[in-house]
Scaffold this motif. Structure first.
Motif, PDB file in Angstrom:
ATOM      1  N   ILE A   1       0.887  -1.161   0.000  1.00  0.00           N
ATOM      2  CA  ILE A   1       0.000   0.000   0.000  1.00  0.00           C
ATOM      3  C   ILE A   1       0.921   1.206   0.000  1.00  0.00           C
ATOM      4  CG2 ILE A   1      -1.632   1.317   1.392  1.00  0.00           C
ATOM      5  CD1 ILE A   1      -2.839  -1.148   0.116  1.00  0.00           C
ATOM      6  N   THR A   2       0.810   1.976  -1.024  1.00  0.00           N
ATOM      7  CA  THR A   2       1.789   3.045  -1.174  1.00  0.00           C
ATOM      8  C   THR A   2       1.309   4.343  -0.526  1.00  0.00           C
ATOM      9  OG1 THR A   2       0.802   3.586  -3.241  1.00  0.00           O
ATOM     10  CG2 THR A   2       2.712   2.098  -3.320  1.00  0.00           C
ATOM     11  N   LYS A   3       2.225   5.275  -0.466  1.00  0.00           N
ATOM     12  CA  LYS A   3       1.922   6.552   0.165  1.00  0.00           C
ATOM     13  C   LYS A   3       0.703   7.247  -0.464  1.00  0.00           C
ATOM     14  CE  LYS A   3       4.508  10.610   1.556  1.00  0.00           C
ATOM     15  NZ  LYS A   3       5.764  11.331   1.426  1.00  0.00           N
ATOM     16  N   PRO A   4       0.555   7.231  -1.804  1.00  0.00           N
ATOM     17  CA  PRO A   4      -0.643   7.882  -2.365  1.00  0.00           C
ATOM     18  C   PRO A   4      -1.958   7.293  -1.845  1.00  0.00           C
ATOM     19  CG  PRO A   4       0.952   7.435  -4.096  1.00  0.00           C
ATOM     20  CD  PRO A   4       1.494   6.798  -2.860  1.00  0.00           C
ATOM     21  N   VAL A   5      -1.983   5.983  -1.641  1.00  0.00           N
ATOM     22  CA  VAL A   5      -3.225   5.381  -1.143  1.00  0.00           C
ATOM     23  C   VAL A   5      -3.479   5.853   0.295  1.00  0.00           C
ATOM     24  CG1 VAL A   5      -4.441   3.225  -0.695  1.00  0.00           C
ATOM     25  CG2 VAL A   5      -2.820   3.356  -2.586  1.00  0.00           C
ATOM     26  N   LEU A   6      -2.429   5.901   1.086  1.00  0.00           N
ATOM     27  CA  LEU A   6      -2.603   6.328   2.475  1.00  0.00           C
ATOM     28  C   LEU A   6      -2.936   7.824   2.541  1.00  0.00           C
ATOM     29  CD1 LEU A   6       0.235   4.283   4.166  1.00  0.00           C
ATOM     30  CD2 LEU A   6      -2.181   3.732   3.958  1.00  0.00           C
ATOM     31  N   GLY A   7      -2.381   8.579   1.613  1.00  0.00           N
ATOM     32  CA  GLY A   7      -2.710   9.999   1.539  1.00  0.00           C
ATOM     33  C   GLY A   7      -4.195  10.167   1.215  1.00  0.00           C
ATOM     34  N   ALA A   8      -4.685   9.366   0.258  1.00  0.00           N
ATOM     35  CA  ALA A   8      -6.104   9.452  -0.118  1.00  0.00           C
ATOM     36  C   ALA A   8      -6.987   9.023   1.052  1.00  0.00           C
ATOM     37  CB  ALA A   8      -6.373   8.574  -1.346  1.00  0.00           C
ATOM     38  N   LEU A   9      -6.530   8.006   1.793  1.00  0.00           N
ATOM     39  CA  LEU A   9      -7.295   7.560   2.963  1.00  0.00           C
ATOM     40  C   LEU A   9      -7.380   8.701   3.989  1.00  0.00           C
ATOM     41  CD1 LEU A   9      -8.590   5.393   4.823  1.00  0.00           C
ATOM     42  CD2 LEU A   9      -6.285   4.722   5.498  1.00  0.00           C
ATOM     43  N   THR A  10      -6.261   9.374   4.192  1.00  0.00           N
ATOM     44  CA  THR A  10      -6.250  10.489   5.144  1.00  0.00           C
ATOM     45  C   THR A  10      -7.211  11.594   4.690  1.00  0.00           C
ATOM     46  OG1 THR A  10      -3.939  10.005   5.595  1.00  0.00           O
ATOM     47  CG2 THR A  10      -4.741  12.149   6.306  1.00  0.00           C
ATOM     48  N   ARG A  11      -7.177  11.895   3.395  1.00  0.00           N
ATOM     49  CA  ARG A  11      -8.082  12.931   2.875  1.00  0.00           C
ATOM     50  C   ARG A  11      -9.536  12.525   3.091  1.00  0.00           C
ATOM     51  NH1 ARG A  11      -7.676  17.286  -0.457  1.00  0.00           N
ATOM     52  NH2 ARG A  11      -5.451  16.928  -0.727  1.00  0.00           N
ATOM     53  N   TYR A  12      -9.802  11.245   2.844  1.00  0.00           N
ATOM     54  CA  TYR A  12     -11.167  10.758   3.005  1.00  0.00           C
ATOM     55  C   TYR A  12     -11.611  10.841   4.472  1.00  0.00           C
ATOM     56  CZ  TYR A  12     -14.981   7.430   3.476  1.00  0.00           C
ATOM     57  OH  TYR A  12     -16.172   6.843   3.811  1.00  0.00           O
ATOM     58  N   VAL A  13     -10.707  10.424   5.373  1.00  0.00           N
ATOM     59  CA  VAL A  13     -11.079  10.354   6.790  1.00  0.00           C
ATOM     60  C   VAL A  13     -11.149  11.755   7.411  1.00  0.00           C
ATOM     61  CG1 VAL A  13     -10.331   9.547   9.071  1.00  0.00           C
ATOM     62  CG2 VAL A  13     -10.179   8.016   7.124  1.00  0.00           C
ATOM     63  N   LEU A  14     -10.171  12.591   7.127  1.00  0.00           N
ATOM     64  CA  LEU A  14     -10.099  13.882   7.837  1.00  0.00           C
ATOM     65  C   LEU A  14     -10.625  15.062   7.015  1.00  0.00           C
ATOM     66  CD1 LEU A  14      -6.685  13.590   9.727  1.00  0.00           C
ATOM     67  CD2 LEU A  14      -8.973  13.175  10.602  1.00  0.00           C
ATOM     68  N   GLY A  15     -10.886  14.822   5.741  1.00  0.00           N
ATOM     69  CA  GLY A  15     -11.474  15.894   4.930  1.00  0.00           C
ATOM     70  C   GLY A  15     -10.443  16.706   4.168  1.00  0.00           C
ATOM     71  N   ASP A  16     -10.949  17.481   3.202  1.00  0.00           N
ATOM     72  CA  ASP A  16     -10.073  18.243   2.303  1.00  0.00           C
ATOM     73  C   ASP A  16      -9.238  19.276   3.033  1.00  0.00           C
ATOM     74  OD1 ASP A  16     -10.546  17.033  -0.086  1.00  0.00           O
ATOM     75  OD2 ASP A  16     -12.295  18.276  -0.558  1.00  0.00           O
ATOM     76  N   GLN A  17      -9.889  19.987   3.964  1.00  0.00           N
ATOM     77  CA  GLN A  17      -9.163  21.091   4.584  1.00  0.00           C
ATOM     78  C   GLN A  17      -7.903  20.594   5.296  1.00  0.00           C
ATOM     79  OE1 GLN A  17     -10.862  23.185   8.005  1.00  0.00           O
ATOM     80  NE2 GLN A  17     -10.262  25.106   7.051  1.00  0.00           N
ATOM     81  N   ILE A  18      -8.061  19.548   6.103  1.00  0.00           N
ATOM     82  CA  ILE A  18      -6.907  19.049   6.855  1.00  0.00           C
ATOM     83  C   ILE A  18      -5.872  18.455   5.901  1.00  0.00           C
ATOM     84  CG2 ILE A  18      -6.169  17.309   8.542  1.00  0.00           C
ATOM     85  CD1 ILE A  18      -8.660  17.907  10.147  1.00  0.00           C
ATOM     86  N   ALA A  19      -6.342  17.709   4.895  1.00  0.00           N
ATOM     87  CA  ALA A  19      -5.393  17.118   3.929  1.00  0.00           C
ATOM     88  C   ALA A  19      -4.605  18.225   3.226  1.00  0.00           C
ATOM     89  CB  ALA A  19      -6.140  16.256   2.922  1.00  0.00           C
ATOM     90  N   ASN A  20      -5.278  19.297   2.884  1.00  0.00           N
ATOM     91  CA  ASN A  20      -4.575  20.404   2.223  1.00  0.00           C
ATOM     92  C   ASN A  20      -3.574  21.061   3.173  1.00  0.00           C
ATOM     93  OD1 ASN A  20      -6.093  19.838  -0.001  1.00  0.00           O
ATOM     94  ND2 ASN A  20      -7.533  21.536   0.256  1.00  0.00           N
ATOM     95  N   TRP A  21      -4.002  21.251   4.422  1.00  0.00           N
ATOM     96  CA  TRP A  21      -3.072  21.807   5.413  1.00  0.00           C
ATOM     97  C   TRP A  21      -1.794  20.985   5.470  1.00  0.00           C
ATOM     98  CZ3 TRP A  21      -6.804  22.297  10.213  1.00  0.00           C
ATOM     99  CH2 TRP A  21      -7.551  23.488  10.103  1.00  0.00           C
ATOM    100  N   LEU A  22      -1.991  19.651   5.438  1.00  0.00           N
ATOM    101  CA  LEU A  22      -0.846  18.750   5.601  1.00  0.00           C
ATOM    102  C   LEU A  22      -0.085  18.546   4.293  1.00  0.00           C
ATOM    103  CD1 LEU A  22      -2.437  16.100   8.009  1.00  0.00           C
ATOM    104  CD2 LEU A  22      -0.758  17.866   8.571  1.00  0.00           C
ATOM    105  N   LYS A  23      -0.496  19.298   3.263  1.00  0.00           N
ATOM    106  CA  LYS A  23       0.164  19.236   1.952  1.00  0.00           C
ATOM    107  C   LYS A  23       0.106  17.835   1.352  1.00  0.00           C
ATOM    108  CE  LYS A  23       2.940  23.228   2.401  1.00  0.00           C
ATOM    109  NZ  LYS A  23       3.810  24.034   1.679  1.00  0.00           N
ATOM    110  N   ILE A  24      -0.956  17.126   1.663  1.00  0.00           N
ATOM    111  CA  ILE A  24      -1.137  15.803   1.063  1.00  0.00           C
ATOM    112  C   ILE A  24      -1.700  16.029  -0.335  1.00  0.00           C
ATOM    113  CG2 ILE A  24      -2.497  13.683   1.213  1.00  0.00           C
ATOM    114  CD1 ILE A  24      -2.299  13.983   4.281  1.00  0.00           C
TER     115      ILE A  24
END
Ligand code: HEM
Length: 412
Positions: A318-341
Motif C-alpha cells: 500500500i503506497t503513500k498515495p493510497v494512504l494519503g487518499a485515505l487520510t483525505r477521506y477520513v479527515l477531509g479536504d481542509q486538513i489534507a490540504n493543510w498537511l500538503k497531502i
C-alpha cells in the motif's frame, strides 16, 4: 528513516505559517471559552476551572525534582524492569517516586470490570477498523493539533520519530488487550510511565529555545491539552466508525468509552474533565478539539513521516498515495490540504464512493455481487489497508518497549 531536519520543516511549512500569521488558519483555542460543565463528567461534580491552567502538580513537582537531582537515567533503567500491572515496583526507586507510583497505579473506584471485559470483546471484533482509525484518524489528526505537534517535535522523542510512534502505539495496543487493566496486563504500567514522561516534558520544554519560540503557552500538556488529545483518540474513532455505519451494539460502544475513561484517569486527567457519556464527549470535543485544528510546520513534517511509516510497514504494497487518499477521506479536504497531502485523482474518488459499501460488504450487510463495480475492484486494496492498520495496531505488542522519562529536549 530520515531524521527531522528543523530547517526543512520550517521551509516546508513556511507558506502555511504565513497563512497562520494572517489569521487564515489561526488556532482559536487561545480565546475559546471553557463552558463544559463538570456535571457531565465521570465525577459528576467539580470546580469547573478552565483546564488550560491545570496541569498535574503532584507528578510535575516530583519529576522536576528527579530531573534536577540527576536521577532520571537510574530511574529509567529500573523502570524498564516494571512491565506488568500487578508486579511490585523495582527495588531502588527513590522513595518519593515509589510513593507516588503506588498511588498512581490504583485504578479509580468507578472502574467497572464488566465493562472492561466488554471493551475487550469490542476491540477483538473491531481490531481491523480500530487499527485504521487510530492510525489514520487519530494519528494524523494529532499532527494538526498545534500544541501537540510542537511538543512532540521539540521534545527528546522528536529526534527519533519512529521510536516515538512505536512507543505511543504501545498504549493503543495495551488498551485493546484482554487483560489491559488486570494484574498480568500492561496498560496501567504504560499509563503511569506516560504520566511521568508528560511531567518530564512539562519541566523540560519550557527550557527549549526552539519550543519557546513557537509555543503559545508557558507550560505544555495542560489538562485541557490532554483532553484534546484524548478526543483525537476514542471520540474521533467512534465518530468515524459511526460514519462508516459499522454496526456497534450500545453496550460495546459504552464499554469502549469506559476503557478510555479509565485510561484518562490513569494518565493523570482529573475525573471532573473526563466525559461520562458519548454525548458529553462529543459536546466537549466540539468545544475544545474542532476549533483548534490548524497546520504547523512541525505537524506537516510529522504527517509526512506517518504516511511513510505506513507504506514501509506494508513493504510498499500500500503506497503513500493510497494512504494519503485515505487520510483525505477520513479527515477531509481542509486538513489534507493543510498537511500538503496531494490530491490523488485515481484514489480520492475510490475512497469517496467505495469505502462505505466496502464496509457494508465486510459486515455482511451487502453482497459483493450487488455492490458497485468499483467496490469489487477496490476490495483487495481496501482489505490490505485494514491489514496494514492491524500491523500498526498490533505489531508493537511483541516489542520490549519501555516508555521513559525524558531528561533532555530534542537538540535539533
Ligand atoms: C509521550 C500518550 C497527551 C506530548 C507520550 C507517550 C504516550 C503518550 C504513550 C510515551 C511515548 C514516548 O515516550 O515517546 C498520550 C495520550 C495522551 C497524551 C494517550 C492524551 C490522552 C499529550 C499531549 C501532549 C503530549 C496533550 C502535548 C501537548 C507528549 C510528548 C511526549 C509524550 C512531547 C514525549 C516525551 C519524550 O520526548 O520522551 N504520550 N499523550 N501528549 N507525549 Fe503524550
Amino acid at each position: 528513516m530520515e531524521k527531522p531536519g528543523r530547517r526543512n520543516v520550517l521551509m516546508a511549512g513556511g507558506t502555511l505559517g504565513a497563512l497562520g500569521a494572517l489569521g487564515v488558519a489561526t488556532p482559536a483555542q487561545a480565546s475559546s471559552l471553557w463552558t463544559w460543565s463538570p456535571k457531565g463528567s465521570v465525577a459528576g461534580t467539580g470546580e469547573g476551572a478552565d483546564p488550560r491552567r491545570v496541569w498535574d502538580p503532584e507528578a510535575d513537582d516530583l519529576v522536576a525534582s528527579l530531573i534536577d537531582r540527576g536521577e532520571v537515567p537510574k530511574v529509567n533503567k529500573l523502570l524498564k524492569k516494571w512491565t506488568k500491572n500487578g508486579q511490585p515496583l523495582p527495588d531502588g526507586l527513590p522513595a518519593d517516586l515509589r510513593d507516588f507510583m503506588e498511588e498512581a497505579r490504583k485504578v479509580p473506584s468507578w472502574a467497572d470490570e464488566g465493562k472492561l471485559a466488554t471493551a475487550y470483546q469490542f476491540n477483538e471484533k473491531r481490531g481491523l477498523y480500530l487499527g485504521v482509525t487510530y492510525g489514520f484518524a487519530s494519528g494524523m489528526m494529532s499532527t494538526v493539533i498545534p500544541r501537540e505537534a510542537r511538543a512532540v517535535y521539540y521534545s527528546k522523542g522528536g529526534a527519533d520519530m519512529k521510536d516515538r510512534i512505536t512507543k505511543t502505539a504501545k498504549l493503543g495496543y495495551d488498551i485493546g488487550t484482554s487483560n489491559a487493566y488486570k494484574p498480568d496486563g500492561e496498560m496501567i504500567v504504560t499509563c503511569v510511565k506516560t504520566r511521568l514522561a508528560h511531567a518530564g516534558v512539562r519541566h523540560l520544554l519550557p527550557q527549549s529555545p526552539h519550543w519557546t519560540k513557537v509555543a503559545d503557552e508557558e507550560i505544555p500538556i495542560s489538562q485541557r491539552d490532554m483532553m484534546v488529545t484524548w478526543h483525537s483518540l476514542p471520540t474521533t474513532v467512534m465518530q468515524n466508525l459511526k460514519k462508516w455505519k459499522v454496526p456497534i451494539p450500545e453496550a460495546e460502544s459504552e464499554a469502549f468509552l469506559h476503557s478510555w475513561q479509565v485510561a484518562a484517569h490513569m494518565l493523570g486527567i482529573k475525573d471532573e474533565y473526563i466525559p461520562k457519556s458519548w454525548d458529553e464527549a462529543n459536546a466537549q470535543a466540539e468545544q475544545v478539539l474542532d476549533p483548534l485544528l490548524a497546520p504547523t510546520p512541525e505537524g506537516i513534517k510529522l504527517a509526512d513521516m506517518l504516511l511513510n511509516l505506513g507504506a514501509q510497514l506494508d513493504f510498499g504494497l500500500i503506497t503513500k498515495p493510497v494512504l494519503g487518499a485515505l487520510t483525505r477521506y477520513v479527515l477531509g479536504d481542509q486538513i489534507a490540504n493543510w498537511l500538503k497531502i496531494p490530491r490523488e485523482p485515481l484514489w480520492d474518488p475510490v475512497f469517496e464512493t467505495a469505502w462505505e459499501p466496502f464496509i457494508a460488504v465486510r459486515e455482511g450487510l451487502l453482497s459483493l455481487e450487488k455492490a458497485p463495480g468499483i467496490v469489487q475492484k477496490a476490495y483487495w486494496a481496501f482489505d490490505e489497508i485494514l491489514r496494514l492498520g492491524v500491523l500498526l495496531y498490533l505489531s508493537e505488542g511483541d516489542l520490549p518497549i519501555s516508555i521513559q522519562i525524558p531528561d533532555a529536549n530534542n537538540p535539533n
